[in-house]
Design an enzyme around this catalytic site. Structure first.
Site, PDB file in Angstrom:
ATOM      1  N   HIS A   1       0.843  -1.209   0.000  1.00 59.16           N
ATOM      2  CA  HIS A   1       0.000   0.000   0.000  1.00 59.16           C
ATOM      3  C   HIS A   1       0.875   1.256   0.000  1.00 59.16           C
ATOM      4  O   HIS A   1       0.488   2.295   0.512  1.00 59.16           O
ATOM      5  CB  HIS A   1      -0.954   0.031   1.203  1.00 59.16           C
TER       6      HIS A   1
ATOM      7  N   SER B   1      16.312  21.441 -14.847  1.00 64.33           N
ATOM      8  CA  SER B   1      15.165  22.304 -15.104  1.00 64.33           C
ATOM      9  C   SER B   1      15.660  23.612 -15.700  1.00 64.33           C
ATOM     10  O   SER B   1      16.727  24.105 -15.330  1.00 64.33           O
ATOM     11  CB  SER B   1      14.434  22.569 -13.786  1.00 64.33           C
TER      12      SER B   1
ATOM     13  N   GLU C   1      10.696   8.623 -16.670  1.00 64.55           N
ATOM     14  CA  GLU C   1       9.323   9.092 -16.882  1.00 64.55           C
ATOM     15  C   GLU C   1       8.854   8.757 -18.296  1.00 64.55           C
ATOM     16  O   GLU C   1       7.696   8.407 -18.515  1.00 64.55           O
ATOM     17  CB  GLU C   1       9.237  10.594 -16.636  1.00 64.55           C
TER      18      GLU C   1
ATOM     19  N   LYS D   1      17.115  21.293  -9.568  1.00 68.32           N
ATOM     20  CA  LYS D   1      16.421  20.073  -9.985  1.00 68.32           C
ATOM     21  C   LYS D   1      17.313  19.063 -10.688  1.00 68.32           C
ATOM     22  O   LYS D   1      18.175  19.415 -11.477  1.00 68.32           O
ATOM     23  CB  LYS D   1      15.268  20.442 -10.926  1.00 68.32           C
TER      24      LYS D   1
END
Ligand code: ARG
Length: 460
Positions: free
Chosen positions: A156, A277, A290, A283
């Site tokens: 979970h 970024s 992704e 970043k």
């Protein structure tokens, strides 16, 4: 442009409609399969007495030269033709005249396209399996390098129990091995010769299809000519194997995106496989992962697309089936690209042993405390309650198991002895596991050795 079917028509096809229906732009990828199939068909026609020995030789030489030319210069496989079958036949006729015109005797493009796609999958699936094995290899290398390092597991997406980091990596190798087996299944399903089916009813020439199957390296001949002309189950099976492989890569990507993030930081992504970024200087983004996660949608889409295309077809070839190829090629390209990048990302991971081990402790040991009581004769359900109450107190007081004094342990249950502290650690937790599929160090070492043997056997 002359087509393979111009005889029946008064006028040339509408240019836009012809372009709309043409498939050469993408089925040129089947060029080599088209030639291999045509070479064998020429030999089969000669054996059946349809072609003379001399005609068969001329056709064979011309096709072999075309194959050579197309292999050395991919740009050669191009032209205004309707499809790859028309392209090869046009060149053959340009070269041999009437002799070239004899090759299509007793044969239909309906079975040719099925043949080509089967030959294509047969040769393209093994390289894809090697790419899958490449990711398994990277995961095995990380498992090996992790040694006895610990991390939490999750259910979970809440911390569950301590595991070996190696166990985590091997948990992603297991589904990929199933994907290899599934791709084997797709290859075996493609392994049937459709030639001899004609356009739908079979062929009127005495083609020895068993000999032809052997010539082309097929282990069997299709059962039924009608079925064969519209059967794309083998393509759907391939797309399912690709879709599920992408689902597995997507889940691996998701795990790594989370676990490499600052909140967990069990692993660090290699700089070379991260992006920055344009605005936020701090970043470090996991773009390749992704994209792997995102591209799974394509592979699933190709499977659903083909299933939808074939579900309403009347028996026999229908042009709808031309949609099969872009699905197969698209899925293949997506999966192979994602496998390559997944391998690099996994290879480039650096384990943060301290952060990973720290997160493997604390309340994750509650099951081990309950197991301790079971070892002292307490029924499990009762032990679960006792430990639940301890956990409630510890959480309220912001403490952990290791801060409990023996008196406090014994206040919860008189079955606790002084050995409890040593039994309730992440290391003891993994060592206590007993089954071969568990995170016990000896079990994980055995599984890793078995994965290595699999990689060797597969020659990958
Ligand atoms: N380009 C067609 C395909 O990909 C080849 C078969 C054409 N057959 C036909 N009867 N039009 O399916």
């Amino acid at each position: 442009m002359t087509t393979l079917w111009s005889g029946r028509f008064d006028s040339a096809p509408d240019a836009a409609a012809f372009e709309f229906g043409a498939s050469f732009r993408f089925d040129r990828r089947l060029f080599e399969d088209e030639i291999i199939g045509s070479l064998a068909w020429g030999r089969a026609l000669a054996s059946a007495g349809v072609l003379s020995g001399d005609e068969a030789r001329q056709i064979e030489d011309a096709l072999a030269a075309l194959l050579e030319r197309g292999r050395s210069d991919p740009a050669f496989v191009d032209g205004p033709d309707e499809d790859v079958h028309s392209f090869v036949e046009r060149l053959l006729v340009e070269q041999l005249g009437d002799t070239g015109r004899r090759l299509h005797t007793g044969r239909s493009r309906n079975e040719q396209v099925s043949l080509d796609l089967r030959l294509y999958l047969r040769r393209r699936i093994p390289p894809l399996q090697r790419l899958v094995a490449g990711v398994v290899d990277a995961l095995a290398a990380q498992a090996e390098a992790a040694g006895d390092a610990l991390m939490p597991s999750f259910t979970h997406f809440r911390p569950a129990q301590p595991i070996l980091v190696a166990h985590f990596f091997l948990s992603h190798a297991a589904p990929l091995r199933r994907d290899c087996a599934r791709l084997d299944g797709a290859r075996m399903e493609s392994d049937a010769l459709p030639l001899g089916s004609g356009a739908i009813a079979g062929t009127a020439y005495a083609i020895d299809v068993d000999a032809l199957a052997r010539d082309l390296g097929f282990s069997r001949v299709v059962d039924n000519s009608m079925d064969a002309s519209s059967d794309r189950d083998f393509a759907a099976t391939f797309l399912y194997a690709c879709a599920l492989t992408m689902v597995h890569l997507s889940r691996l990507a998701e795990d790594l995106i989370i676990l490499c993030g600052d909140e967990h930081h069990f692993f660090e992504l290699s700089d070379a496989l991260s992006t920055g970024s344009s605005m936020m200087p701090q970043k470090k983004n996991p773009d390749p992962l992704e994209l792997v996660r995102g591209k799974s949608g394509r592979a699933i889409g190709h499977l659903i697309g083909l299933l939808t295309t074939i579900k309403g077809l009347p028996t026999g070839y229908n042009k709808d089936l031309q949609e099969d190829k872009e699905a197969v090629f698209g899925a293949e390209d997506t999966v192979s690209g994602c496998l390559a990048v997944a391998r690099s990302v996994v290879n480039g991971l650096t384990l943060d042993r301290v952060r990973a081990a720290a997160a493997a402790s604390g309340m994750l040991l509650a099951t081990d405390v309950a197991d301790y009581l079971v070892g002292r004769g307490v029924p499990f359900r009762r032990a679960h309650e006792i430990v639940g109450a301890i956990v409630r107190t510890l959480i309220a007081e912001g403490r952990e198991f290791e801060s409990l004094t023996l008196e406090e342990w014994r206040a919860a249950s008189d079955r606790f002895e002084s050995d409890v502290a040593a039994r309730v650690t992440p290391g003891a937790s993994v060592a206590a596991k007993r089954t071969p599929q568990s995170t016990a160090p000896s079990a994980v070492a055995a599984r890793l050795a078995e994965v290595r043997q699999w990689l060797e056997r597969a020659g990958r």
